[in-house]
Design a protein around this motif. Structure first.
Motif, PDB file in Angstrom:
ATOM      1  N   ILE A  21       0.871  -1.181   0.000  1.00 50.36           N
ATOM      2  CA  ILE A  21       0.000   0.000   0.000  1.00 50.36           C
ATOM      3  C   ILE A  21       0.904   1.226   0.000  1.00 50.36           C
ATOM      4  O   ILE A  21       1.814   1.326   0.831  1.00 50.36           O
ATOM      5  CB  ILE A  21      -0.895   0.051   1.253  1.00 50.36           C
ATOM      6  CG1 ILE A  21      -1.803  -1.175   1.334  1.00 50.36           C
ATOM      7  CG2 ILE A  21      -1.723   1.336   1.276  1.00 50.36           C
ATOM      8  CD1 ILE A  21      -2.522  -1.307   2.675  1.00 50.36           C
ATOM      9  N   VAL A  22       0.652   2.148  -0.925  1.00 50.43           N
ATOM     10  CA  VAL A  22       1.428   3.392  -0.966  1.00 50.43           C
ATOM     11  C   VAL A  22       0.445   4.554  -0.958  1.00 50.43           C
ATOM     12  O   VAL A  22      -0.343   4.718  -1.898  1.00 50.43           O
ATOM     13  CB  VAL A  22       2.328   3.471  -2.218  1.00 50.43           C
ATOM     14  CG1 VAL A  22       3.215   4.710  -2.138  1.00 50.43           C
ATOM     15  CG2 VAL A  22       3.180   2.218  -2.364  1.00 50.43           C
ATOM     16  N   THR A  23       0.463   5.363   0.079  1.00 51.64           N
ATOM     17  CA  THR A  23      -0.449   6.500   0.136  1.00 51.64           C
ATOM     18  C   THR A  23       0.138   7.692  -0.617  1.00 51.64           C
ATOM     19  O   THR A  23       1.357   7.818  -0.761  1.00 51.64           O
ATOM     20  CB  THR A  23      -0.751   6.906   1.597  1.00 51.64           C
ATOM     21  OG1 THR A  23       0.428   7.446   2.210  1.00 51.64           O
ATOM     22  CG2 THR A  23      -1.255   5.710   2.387  1.00 51.64           C
ATOM     23  N   GLY A  24      -0.739   8.552  -1.101  1.00 49.97           N
ATOM     24  CA  GLY A  24      -0.280   9.708  -1.875  1.00 49.97           C
ATOM     25  C   GLY A  24       0.490   9.285  -3.098  1.00 49.97           C
ATOM     26  O   GLY A  24       1.534   9.856  -3.414  1.00 49.97           O
ATOM     27  N   SER A  25      -0.040   8.271  -3.823  1.00 49.61           N
ATOM     28  CA  SER A  25       0.766   7.628  -4.868  1.00 49.61           C
ATOM     29  C   SER A  25       0.232   7.796  -6.277  1.00 49.61           C
ATOM     30  O   SER A  25       0.620   7.059  -7.179  1.00 49.61           O
ATOM     31  CB  SER A  25       0.890   6.124  -4.555  1.00 49.61           C
ATOM     32  OG  SER A  25      -0.377   5.537  -4.357  1.00 49.61           O
ATOM     33  N   THR A  26      -0.632   8.766  -6.493  1.00 46.14           N
ATOM     34  CA  THR A  26      -1.107   9.011  -7.855  1.00 46.14           C
ATOM     35  C   THR A  26      -0.229  10.009  -8.601  1.00 46.14           C
ATOM     36  O   THR A  26      -0.470  10.300  -9.770  1.00 46.14           O
ATOM     37  CB  THR A  26      -2.564   9.499  -7.844  1.00 46.14           C
ATOM     38  OG1 THR A  26      -2.697  10.605  -6.937  1.00 46.14           O
ATOM     39  CG2 THR A  26      -3.508   8.380  -7.398  1.00 46.14           C
ATOM     40  N   SER A  27       0.787  10.526  -7.926  1.00 45.55           N
ATOM     41  CA  SER A  27       1.730  11.439  -8.580  1.00 45.55           C
ATOM     42  C   SER A  27       2.972  11.561  -7.703  1.00 45.55           C
ATOM     43  O   SER A  27       3.014  11.060  -6.585  1.00 45.55           O
ATOM     44  CB  SER A  27       1.102  12.833  -8.793  1.00 45.55           C
ATOM     45  OG  SER A  27       0.827  13.448  -7.540  1.00 45.55           O
ATOM     46  N   GLY A  28       3.989  12.219  -8.236  1.00 46.86           N
ATOM     47  CA  GLY A  28       5.159  12.609  -7.467  1.00 46.86           C
ATOM     48  C   GLY A  28       5.916  11.468  -6.816  1.00 46.86           C
ATOM     49  O   GLY A  28       6.091  10.382  -7.382  1.00 46.86           O
ATOM     50  N   ILE A  29       6.377  11.707  -5.585  1.00 48.88           N
ATOM     51  CA  ILE A  29       7.205  10.749  -4.868  1.00 48.88           C
ATOM     52  C   ILE A  29       6.476   9.425  -4.678  1.00 48.88           C
ATOM     53  O   ILE A  29       7.032   8.348  -4.887  1.00 48.88           O
ATOM     54  CB  ILE A  29       7.636  11.328  -3.508  1.00 48.88           C
ATOM     55  CG1 ILE A  29       8.594  12.519  -3.707  1.00 48.88           C
ATOM     56  CG2 ILE A  29       8.302  10.253  -2.648  1.00 48.88           C
ATOM     57  CD1 ILE A  29       8.900  13.278  -2.426  1.00 48.88           C
ATOM     58  N   GLY A  30       5.226   9.494  -4.279  1.00 47.82           N
ATOM     59  CA  GLY A  30       4.468   8.275  -4.025  1.00 47.82           C
ATOM     60  C   GLY A  30       4.342   7.404  -5.252  1.00 47.82           C
ATOM     61  O   GLY A  30       4.480   6.170  -5.174  1.00 47.82           O
ATOM     62  N   LEU A  31       4.090   8.012  -6.395  1.00 46.52           N
ATOM     63  CA  LEU A  31       3.981   7.248  -7.634  1.00 46.52           C
ATOM     64  C   LEU A  31       5.327   6.628  -7.995  1.00 46.52           C
ATOM     65  O   LEU A  31       5.396   5.476  -8.440  1.00 46.52           O
ATOM     66  CB  LEU A  31       3.485   8.144  -8.771  1.00 46.52           C
ATOM     67  CG  LEU A  31       3.366   7.477 -10.147  1.00 46.52           C
ATOM     68  CD1 LEU A  31       2.479   6.247 -10.107  1.00 46.52           C
ATOM     69  CD2 LEU A  31       2.831   8.489 -11.172  1.00 46.52           C
ATOM     70  N   GLY A  32       6.414   7.373  -7.793  1.00 49.49           N
ATOM     71  CA  GLY A  32       7.735   6.838  -8.069  1.00 49.49           C
ATOM     72  C   GLY A  32       8.041   5.620  -7.211  1.00 49.49           C
ATOM     73  O   GLY A  32       8.596   4.625  -7.690  1.00 49.49           O
ATOM     74  N   ILE A  33       7.663   5.670  -5.939  1.00 53.56           N
ATOM     75  CA  ILE A  33       7.876   4.526  -5.048  1.00 53.56           C
ATOM     76  C   ILE A  33       6.993   3.359  -5.465  1.00 53.56           C
ATOM     77  O   ILE A  33       7.437   2.210  -5.525  1.00 53.56           O
ATOM     78  CB  ILE A  33       7.612   4.932  -3.586  1.00 53.56           C
ATOM     79  CG1 ILE A  33       8.695   5.910  -3.107  1.00 53.56           C
ATOM     80  CG2 ILE A  33       7.556   3.699  -2.684  1.00 53.56           C
ATOM     81  CD1 ILE A  33       8.455   6.470  -1.720  1.00 53.56           C
ATOM     82  N   ALA A  34       5.718   3.639  -5.753  1.00 60.31           N
ATOM     83  CA  ALA A  34       4.795   2.576  -6.173  1.00 60.31           C
ATOM     84  C   ALA A  34       5.299   1.883  -7.428  1.00 60.31           C
ATOM     85  O   ALA A  34       5.236   0.647  -7.541  1.00 60.31           O
ATOM     86  CB  ALA A  34       3.409   3.159  -6.400  1.00 60.31           C
ATOM     87  N   ARG A  35       5.804   2.658  -8.375  1.00 65.34           N
ATOM     88  CA  ARG A  35       6.307   2.076  -9.624  1.00 65.34           C
ATOM     89  C   ARG A  35       7.491   1.152  -9.361  1.00 65.34           C
ATOM     90  O   ARG A  35       7.562   0.042  -9.910  1.00 65.34           O
ATOM     91  CB  ARG A  35       6.698   3.183 -10.598  1.00 65.34           C
ATOM     92  CG  ARG A  35       7.186   2.669 -11.950  1.00 65.34           C
ATOM     93  CD  ARG A  35       7.357   3.790 -12.951  1.00 65.34           C
ATOM     94  NE  ARG A  35       8.298   4.796 -12.490  1.00 65.34           N
ATOM     95  CZ  ARG A  35       7.966   6.047 -12.185  1.00 65.34           C
ATOM     96  NH1 ARG A  35       6.707   6.454 -12.286  1.00 65.34           N
ATOM     97  NH2 ARG A  35       8.885   6.912 -11.773  1.00 65.34           N
ATOM     98  N   LYS A  36       8.416   1.570  -8.511  1.00 65.54           N
ATOM     99  CA  LYS A  36       9.580   0.739  -8.225  1.00 65.54           C
ATOM    100  C   LYS A  36       9.191  -0.530  -7.466  1.00 65.54           C
ATOM    101  O   LYS A  36       9.764  -1.608  -7.706  1.00 65.54           O
ATOM    102  CB  LYS A  36      10.616   1.539  -7.420  1.00 65.54           C
ATOM    103  CG  LYS A  36      11.393   2.539  -8.254  1.00 65.54           C
ATOM    104  CD  LYS A  36      12.217   1.843  -9.323  1.00 65.54           C
ATOM    105  CE  LYS A  36      13.069   2.794 -10.114  1.00 65.54           C
ATOM    106  NZ  LYS A  36      13.837   2.110 -11.192  1.00 65.54           N
TER     107      LYS A  36
END
Length: 273
Positions: A21-36
């Protein structure tokens, strides 16, 4: 597939079978973490702001590129019950919530004497309390499973202060303290908890801030970057979201199992001063 390719594939998919689960993940840092995390093989539940069509495209693109399951949960993290529900639904739908990345946050800049009370309450609620409620919901199942990884995205401001950011600095210092406490409670149960403390990271939000600051101060874009935003960062460069994502993957992998209770700066030397 040859032996070297098989080894590389296993190395790259170090989180296969895990659910994140990654919160705040539809853009920016969160999306970068979710992608990795997805590239490393984890199924991922996104959470954040955005239109329905945009989010559906994002989930489809991420799932297609990484070959993992990607879902979206629109829980409002300002509401404790919805934060708990995000974790509970993930466990119900995916069977577990092995990795929790608390990244969602907001910011407001103002002198203490005129800092709006509603902004203080909102920043503490999203940046700190939401992380607590998510951890509380995920911690028991992680302990029962004997494995869990919690990564809190704090900030260089979780380690040092800047003027006019009283709520943000207080919240991020709180996140670092929460990280240490949870790490101690999870240490004998296979659950680690660490904080990543970025300085300035290159995101669309920062890019817009550069343009706005240049206009407001009547200076060049380059001057804003070097003399305003990166004034405290000795390396004079923005971190990239993929750098933070790679660090999150490392902390969640077997290689990071001995690391817990830490606050890891990714700040170009800012907090070395």
């Amino acid at each position: 597939m040859n032996v070297h390719a098989q080894i590389a594939s296993r190395t790259e998919r170090v989180l296969a079978g895990r659910v994140a689960i990654v919160t705040g993940s539809t853009s920016g840092i969160g999306l970068g973490i979710a992608r990795k995390l997805a590239e490393a093989g984890a199924d991922v539940v996104l959470n954040g702001l955005g239109g329905r069509d945009e989010i559906e495209r994002l989930c489809g693109k991420l799932a297609g590129a990484c070959g993992t399951r990607v879902a979206y949960n629109g829980a409002n993290l300002m509401v404790p019950a919805e934060t708990r529900g995000l974790v509970e639904k993930t466990i119900a739908d995916f069977g577990s919530a092995d990795i929790l990345v608390n990244n969602a946050g907001i910011q407001h800049v103002s002198p203490v004497e005129s800092f709006p009370e509603e902004k203080w309450d909102a920043i503490l609620a999203l940046n700190l309390s939401a992380a607590f409620h998510a951890i509380k919901a995920a911690f028991g199942p992680m302990k029962a499973a004997g494995w869990g990884r919690i990564v809190n995205v704090a900030s260089a401001h979780g380690l040092v202060a800047s003027p006019f950011k009283s709520a943000y600095v207080a919240a991020k210092h709180g996140v670092v303290g929460l990280t240490k406490t949870v790490a101690l409670e999870g240490a004998e149960h296979g659950v680690t908890c660490n904080a990543i403390c970025p300085g300035y990271v290159w995101t669309p939000l920062v890019e817009n801030q550069i343009e706005d600051t240049a206009k407001a101060r009547g200076i060049t874009r380059e001057a804003v970057i070097r003399d305003v935003l990166l004034a405290a960062q000795p390396n004079k460069r923005f971190a990239e979201v993929d750098e933070l994502g790679a660090l999150a993957v490392f902390l969640c992998s077997a290689a990071g199992q001995g690391i817990t209770g830490t606050a890891l700066p990714v700040d170009g030397g800012w907090t070395a001063h």
